[in-house]
Design a protein around this motif. Structure first.
Motif, mmCIF file in Angstrom:
data_model
loop_
_atom_site.group_PDB
_atom_site.id
_atom_site.type_symbol
_atom_site.label_atom_id
_atom_site.label_comp_id
_atom_site.label_asym_id
_atom_site.label_seq_id
_atom_site.Cartn_x
_atom_site.Cartn_y
_atom_site.Cartn_z
ATOM 1 N N GLY A 61 36.576 -17.854 5.961
ATOM 2 C CA GLY A 61 36.324 -16.896 4.892
ATOM 3 C C GLY A 61 37.231 -15.680 4.987
ATOM 4 N N ALA A 62 37.467 -15.204 6.213
ATOM 5 C CA ALA A 62 38.328 -14.039 6.411
ATOM 6 C C ALA A 62 39.771 -14.353 6.022
ATOM 7 N N ALA A 63 40.239 -15.542 6.384
ATOM 8 C CA ALA A 63 41.609 -15.933 6.028
ATOM 9 C C ALA A 63 41.769 -16.049 4.517
ATOM 10 N N LYS A 64 40.750 -16.626 3.866
ATOM 11 C CA LYS A 64 40.809 -16.776 2.409
ATOM 12 C C LYS A 64 40.781 -15.406 1.726
ATOM 13 N N ALA A 65 39.916 -14.512 2.211
ATOM 14 C CA ALA A 65 39.814 -13.185 1.618
ATOM 15 C C ALA A 65 41.116 -12.399 1.813
ATOM 16 N N ARG A 66 41.723 -12.498 2.998
ATOM 17 C CA ARG A 66 43.002 -11.818 3.239
ATOM 18 C C ARG A 66 44.099 -12.359 2.318
ATOM 19 N N GLU A 67 44.071 -13.663 2.109
ATOM 20 C CA GLU A 67 45.036 -14.297 1.207
ATOM 21 C C GLU A 67 44.912 -13.727 -0.203
ATOM 22 N N ILE A 68 43.690 -13.542 -0.666
ATOM 23 C CA ILE A 68 43.456 -12.995 -2.001
ATOM 24 C C ILE A 68 43.807 -11.506 -2.052
ATOM 25 N N LEU A 69 43.501 -10.774 -0.979
ATOM 26 C CA LEU A 69 43.823 -9.347 -0.913
ATOM 27 C C LEU A 69 45.332 -9.128 -0.928
ATOM 28 N N GLY A 70 46.051 -10.019 -0.242
ATOM 29 C CA GLY A 70 47.504 -9.950 -0.259
ATOM 30 C C GLY A 70 48.127 -9.130 0.844
ATOM 31 N N CYS A 71 47.307 -8.637 1.774
ATOM 32 C CA CYS A 71 47.822 -7.855 2.900
ATOM 33 C C CYS A 71 46.755 -7.777 3.977
ATOM 34 N N LEU A 72 47.126 -7.269 5.151
ATOM 35 C CA LEU A 72 46.138 -7.059 6.200
ATOM 36 C C LEU A 72 45.196 -5.934 5.793
ATOM 37 N N PRO A 73 43.902 -6.152 5.871
ATOM 38 C CA PRO A 73 42.965 -5.094 5.484
ATOM 39 C C PRO A 73 42.899 -3.983 6.523
ATOM 40 N N GLU A 74 42.599 -2.778 6.036
ATOM 41 C CA GLU A 74 42.414 -1.643 6.939
ATOM 42 C C GLU A 74 41.011 -1.646 7.544
ATOM 43 N N THR A 75 40.016 -2.079 6.771
ATOM 44 C CA THR A 75 38.637 -2.174 7.255
ATOM 45 C C THR A 75 38.041 -3.506 6.833
ATOM 46 N N VAL A 76 37.097 -3.958 7.619
ATOM 47 C CA VAL A 76 36.428 -5.235 7.361
ATOM 48 C C VAL A 76 34.925 -5.044 7.565
ATOM 49 N N LEU A 77 34.147 -5.542 6.630
ATOM 50 C CA LEU A 77 32.694 -5.595 6.771
ATOM 51 C C LEU A 77 32.267 -7.048 6.740
ATOM 52 N N VAL A 78 31.520 -7.465 7.763
ATOM 53 C CA VAL A 78 30.972 -8.818 7.817
ATOM 54 C C VAL A 78 29.453 -8.706 7.791
ATOM 55 N N GLU A 79 28.853 -9.231 6.741
ATOM 56 C CA GLU A 79 27.392 -9.315 6.660
ATOM 57 C C GLU A 79 27.008 -10.772 6.911
ATOM 58 N N ALA A 80 26.147 -10.998 7.889
ATOM 59 C CA ALA A 80 25.837 -12.364 8.308
ATOM 60 C C ALA A 80 24.338 -12.544 8.487
ATOM 61 N N SER A 81 23.847 -13.717 8.093
ATOM 62 C CA SER A 81 22.439 -14.038 8.315
ATOM 63 C C SER A 81 22.162 -14.204 9.804
ATOM 64 N N GLY A 82 20.894 -14.120 10.161
ATOM 65 C CA GLY A 82 20.520 -14.161 11.572
ATOM 66 C C GLY A 82 21.010 -15.390 12.295
ATOM 67 N N ASN A 83 20.960 -16.549 11.631
ATOM 68 C CA ASN A 83 21.399 -17.780 12.280
ATOM 69 C C ASN A 83 22.897 -17.775 12.539
ATOM 70 N N ILE A 84 23.676 -17.144 11.668
ATOM 71 C CA ILE A 84 25.106 -17.027 11.914
ATOM 72 C C ILE A 84 25.346 -16.124 13.119
ATOM 73 N N ILE A 85 24.662 -14.981 13.159
ATOM 74 C CA ILE A 85 24.791 -14.069 14.298
ATOM 75 C C ILE A 85 24.435 -14.791 15.592
ATOM 76 N N LYS A 86 23.359 -15.553 15.553
ATOM 77 C CA LYS A 86 22.898 -16.290 16.730
ATOM 78 C C LYS A 86 23.946 -17.287 17.217
ATOM 79 N N ASN A 87 24.556 -17.998 16.302
ATOM 80 C CA ASN A 87 25.474 -19.074 16.676
ATOM 81 C C ASN A 87 26.882 -18.601 17.007
ATOM 82 N N VAL A 88 27.186 -17.342 16.708
ATOM 83 C CA VAL A 88 28.530 -16.836 16.987
ATOM 84 C C VAL A 88 28.552 -15.946 18.230
ATOM 85 N N LYS A 89 27.422 -15.380 18.582
ATOM 86 C CA LYS A 89 27.337 -14.346 19.609
ATOM 87 C C LYS A 89 27.956 -14.739 20.950
ATOM 88 N N SER A 90 27.699 -15.947 21.416
ATOM 89 C CA SER A 90 28.023 -16.287 22.800
ATOM 90 C C SER A 90 29.092 -17.356 22.964
#
Length: 427
Positions: A34-63
């Motif tokens: 998702g980040a790669a696709k969003a950067r592609e659409i933005l057309g440049c490296l972003p200065e700030t990034v916000l990631v909002e994620a459901s609890g199960n995503i947070i759980k599965n990415v944390k460790s």
């Protein structure tokens, strides 16, 4: 089952949708995609990034280690990897090709840019919302329900994509309806199908997942559950089936850069559904086509078991895959419908309720336990032993028991899931 049967075509399409390559744990890879696709659409490296994620995503990415990042973990690392080095056209292999210079650039980006992570609002189990900003320009992109399902894209106030609202455990309309799956139908399909209809995708699964399993045995990955099993329990095929599957998971959870073929959105399930079956096929010296049939059987049974539970849950998905693998092993040894049905029920009765507390090395040990339960379920039936309707969550008829498992994993363990997330996040 005839190729003209609508179920036959559905089963082929389901396999095409499920047996896809991925490098790394699929939840952080979904963020990177998702980040790669969003950067592609933005057309440049972003200065700030916000990631909002459901609890199960947070759980599965944390460790879990994000591959090709020199050992980085977490949502921030996954997002940075996708932004700096991701190729969105490679989908779940989005960060498969990262140079040494890009690995350093990922670390530099993390040090110099603001990446904020927040819990997503609402009750969608699988939800990732990324907002990338550069100056006055922004892109907001949402992935929901499953790993590659982009449902919303907007740029600078202009809506580019809106795929409709999402709802918890709704079978996304872009996926083939799974309601035609049944144990009897799956077995009929496997025993009558034209092997060439599945050959390419299943052979790729056998090749990829065997390779990462061997890498797990040969290397020093995670808790080295596969090596521990072989060292202490011996080299019998029952042990090798558990050890090789566990080794593949240990390597994958710890950043191994080999790809896997996933099942039900999970590389661990893809490994568990295939590798034990491959080990038994070697031991029994069956034909290559019979191996393809057996792995296909295990894949479809895994998908069937997981459909009612949902993509993410407090119910460990490796349980479904381990029980399915046990049933495919029963089939390799001459078992028919009754053997497979009883193997499923016996094994599900044994290990259902194992919790999912995110992606990390202990997944390998859970896989070993799930495969052991699958093999035990078959051995019980061979000796005339079984669990009966009324024994706990077991009820008469394999499909009814599978429905009970779906209810347990999806509804019954919902509060368990929330408590696991609270424990893991310290809230």
């Amino acid at each position: 089952m005839q190729p003209t049967d609508i179920r036959y075509q559905n089963y082929i399409q389901i396999l095409k949708e499920e047996l896809v390559p991925a490098m790394g744990c699929t939840e952080p890879i979904a963020i990177a995609y998702g980040a790669a696709k969003a950067r592609e659409i933005l057309g440049c490296l972003p200065e700030t990034v916000l990631v909002e994620a459901s609890g199960n995503i947070i759980k599965n990415v944390k460790s879990v280690v994000v591959p090709n990042t020199d050992g980085l973990k977490g949502i921030e690392a996954a997002a940075a990897a996708g932004i700096v080095a991701g190729h969105a056209d490679q989908i779940l292999e989005v960060i498969a090709s990262v140079s040494d210079a890009e690995k350093q650039a990922i670390r530099t980006y993390l040090d110099e840019h603001e990446i904020t992570v927040r819990p997503a609002e609402g009750d969608v189990i699988f939800d990732i919302i990324l907002t990338l900003r550069s100056g006055d320009s922004y892109v907001k992109l949402r992935i929901a329900d499953y790993h590659t399902n982009i449902v919303h894209v907007e740029k600078d106030g202009v809506l580019l994509l809106e795929a409709g609202h999402t709802a918890e455990n709704v079978q996304a309309s872009t996926l083939t309806d799974r309601s035609s799956l049944s144990v009897e139908g799956i077995l009929d399909f496997v025993e009558t199908m034209c092997i060439d209809d599945v050959r390419e995708m299943v052979e790729r699964q056998i090749e990829y997942n065997s390779a990462i399993a061997q890498a797990g045995i040969d290397g020093n990955w995670g808790a080295n559950i596969g090596s521990v099993l072989l060292h202490h329990y011996g080299n019998d095929v029952k042990i090798r089936a558990r050890a090789m599957a566990a080794a593949g998971s240990d390597a994958r959870m710890s950043g191994c850069e080999l790809p896997v073929i996933i099942v039900s959105g999970s590389g661990n399930q893809g490994i568990t559904a295939s590798v034990p079956v491959i080990e038994y096929a070697k031991e029994l010296q069956v034909s290559h086509d019979k191996l393809i049939q057996a792995v296909t059987l295990s894949d479809l049974l895994t998908i069937h078991l997981k459909t009612g539970i949902g993509r993410l849950s407090a119910y460990c998905g490796a349980v479904s895959a381990g029980c399915a693998a046990g049933s495919a092993i029963a089939w390799l040894q001459g078992g028919g419908y009754e053997d497979i049905a009883h193997t499923l029920v016996n094994s599900l009765a044994t290990v259902s309720g194992v919790i999912c507390d995110g992606a990390k090395p202990s997944c390998a040990a859970k896989i070993a336990a799930a495969v052991d339960a699958g093999i035990l379920g078959h051995q019980m039936y061979c000796d005339g032993q079984q669990f009966y309707g009324g024994d706990g969550i077991v009820t008469k008829g394999v499909e009814n028991t599978i429905r009970n498992i779906g209810r347990l994993g999806h509804d019954g363990m919902r509060e368990t899931d929330k408590e696991i997330i609270r424990i893991m996040t310290g809230l």
